[in-house]
Design a protein around this motif. Sequence first.
Motif, PDB file in Angstrom:
ATOM      1  N   GLY A  11       0.820  -1.197   0.000  1.00  0.00           N
ATOM      2  CA  GLY A  11       0.000   0.000   0.000  1.00  0.00           C
ATOM      3  C   GLY A  11       0.857   1.250   0.000  1.00  0.00           C
ATOM      4  O   GLY A  11       2.000   1.231   0.457  1.00  0.00           O
ATOM      5  N   ASN A  12       0.314   2.346  -0.533  1.00  0.00           N
ATOM      6  CA  ASN A  12       1.001   3.626  -0.439  1.00  0.00           C
ATOM      7  C   ASN A  12      -0.009   4.763  -0.486  1.00  0.00           C
ATOM      8  O   ASN A  12      -1.169   4.590  -0.884  1.00  0.00           O
ATOM      9  N   LEU A  13       0.448   5.911  -0.057  1.00  0.00           N
ATOM     10  CA  LEU A  13      -0.375   7.116  -0.043  1.00  0.00           C
ATOM     11  C   LEU A  13       0.497   8.283  -0.463  1.00  0.00           C
ATOM     12  O   LEU A  13       1.588   8.486   0.084  1.00  0.00           O
ATOM     13  N   LEU A  17       4.548  14.438  -1.311  1.00  0.00           N
ATOM     14  CA  LEU A  17       5.235  13.308  -0.696  1.00  0.00           C
ATOM     15  C   LEU A  17       4.479  12.024  -0.973  1.00  0.00           C
ATOM     16  O   LEU A  17       3.260  12.020  -1.123  1.00  0.00           O
ATOM     17  N   THR A  18       5.217  10.907  -1.037  1.00  0.00           N
ATOM     18  CA  THR A  18       4.637   9.577  -1.150  1.00  0.00           C
ATOM     19  C   THR A  18       5.095   8.748   0.038  1.00  0.00           C
ATOM     20  O   THR A  18       6.294   8.618   0.302  1.00  0.00           O
ATOM     21  N   LEU A  19       4.131   8.187   0.778  1.00  0.00           N
ATOM     22  CA  LEU A  19       4.397   7.299   1.910  1.00  0.00           C
ATOM     23  C   LEU A  19       3.997   5.895   1.489  1.00  0.00           C
ATOM     24  O   LEU A  19       2.890   5.670   1.025  1.00  0.00           O
ATOM     25  N   LYS A  20       4.924   4.930   1.652  1.00  0.00           N
ATOM     26  CA  LYS A  20       4.642   3.566   1.192  1.00  0.00           C
ATOM     27  C   LYS A  20       4.973   2.542   2.277  1.00  0.00           C
ATOM     28  O   LYS A  20       5.780   2.796   3.187  1.00  0.00           O
ATOM     29  N   SER A  21       4.351   1.367   2.152  1.00  0.00           N
ATOM     30  CA  SER A  21       4.502   0.317   3.186  1.00  0.00           C
ATOM     31  C   SER A  21       5.616  -0.664   2.868  1.00  0.00           C
ATOM     32  O   SER A  21       5.877  -1.559   3.654  1.00  0.00           O
ATOM     33  N   TYR A  22       6.277  -0.532   1.713  1.00  0.00           N
ATOM     34  CA  TYR A  22       7.240  -1.548   1.273  1.00  0.00           C
ATOM     35  C   TYR A  22       8.589  -0.914   0.962  1.00  0.00           C
ATOM     36  O   TYR A  22       8.697   0.308   0.907  1.00  0.00           O
ATOM     37  N   THR A  32      -4.560  13.973  -3.702  1.00  0.00           N
ATOM     38  CA  THR A  32      -4.170  12.824  -2.897  1.00  0.00           C
ATOM     39  C   THR A  32      -4.493  11.548  -3.656  1.00  0.00           C
ATOM     40  O   THR A  32      -5.457  11.498  -4.436  1.00  0.00           O
ATOM     41  N   LYS A  33      -3.673  10.520  -3.448  1.00  0.00           N
ATOM     42  CA  LYS A  33      -3.860   9.256  -4.155  1.00  0.00           C
ATOM     43  C   LYS A  33      -3.424   8.110  -3.257  1.00  0.00           C
ATOM     44  O   LYS A  33      -2.332   8.140  -2.680  1.00  0.00           O
ATOM     45  N   SER A  34      -4.281   7.120  -3.112  1.00  0.00           N
ATOM     46  CA  SER A  34      -3.947   5.922  -2.337  1.00  0.00           C
ATOM     47  C   SER A  34      -4.002   4.711  -3.247  1.00  0.00           C
ATOM     48  O   SER A  34      -4.799   4.668  -4.202  1.00  0.00           O
TER      49      SER A  34
END
Length: 243
Positions: A16-18, A238-243, A36-38
Amino acid sequence: LINAQINESDTLNFKGNLSVSGFWQGGNVETLIFRTKSEMTFKPWKKWVFKTTNSYVFQEFGGDKADSDFLSLNFLYINPERTFYPQFFGIASTNFRREIARRTLYGAGMTYQVIDKKKDKNKNWLKMSLTGEYEQTRFKRADFNLPEYNADRDINTFRTTLWISGNYNLFKKKLILKHEMYFQPSLEMGNNFRWWADVAMEFPIWKHLNFKINYLRTYENIVIAGQQQEDEFLTFGLTLKSY
């Protein structure tokens, strides 16, 4: 029918990312742009992958709302680790500026991995898809730039779509270039078509956070009379990601 892309062919059970980007200016003319984009993928079954991407764009100039647009893309892939694999999808959207009250598409198609991430030494990937879908669009009024459509604010049609998406790690992964593009003509109406190009550059700050520059450009041949057929957005965030 959309930039922090997740590759559905990856082997992780969940990703996942946001990303959040925007622009604000005060003074004589206040300007606010927010995007915003998820994105999320998970495996409901061993060989199946579900991917959902949801985005929202808001723009305001001098206190007047110019955009408030929602887009949801939902795909189900079967055996996406293969070179060729099938997909099924449903898409829903709204568009304030173009006076689209709602738009839905349902369809299926095939994807071809031109560059396979698992085989590329830099973990780059490039994919092309060809799909067919049925679209239902309801506009807020029946007053179009093409008068032959003025009889009804609902325009429904069968379409085909060519999709191209990619992800490239450049300069030893100090720059990540991403793109997602499509061309979408009607199979029934020769003057009913649109295209979309979403390009982003990301600069890693640390493992789970990137600085992002995003450029989005869209075109629709059928619009409400007096509106521009083409829109473009340039945002930073900014992009926040889980991986």
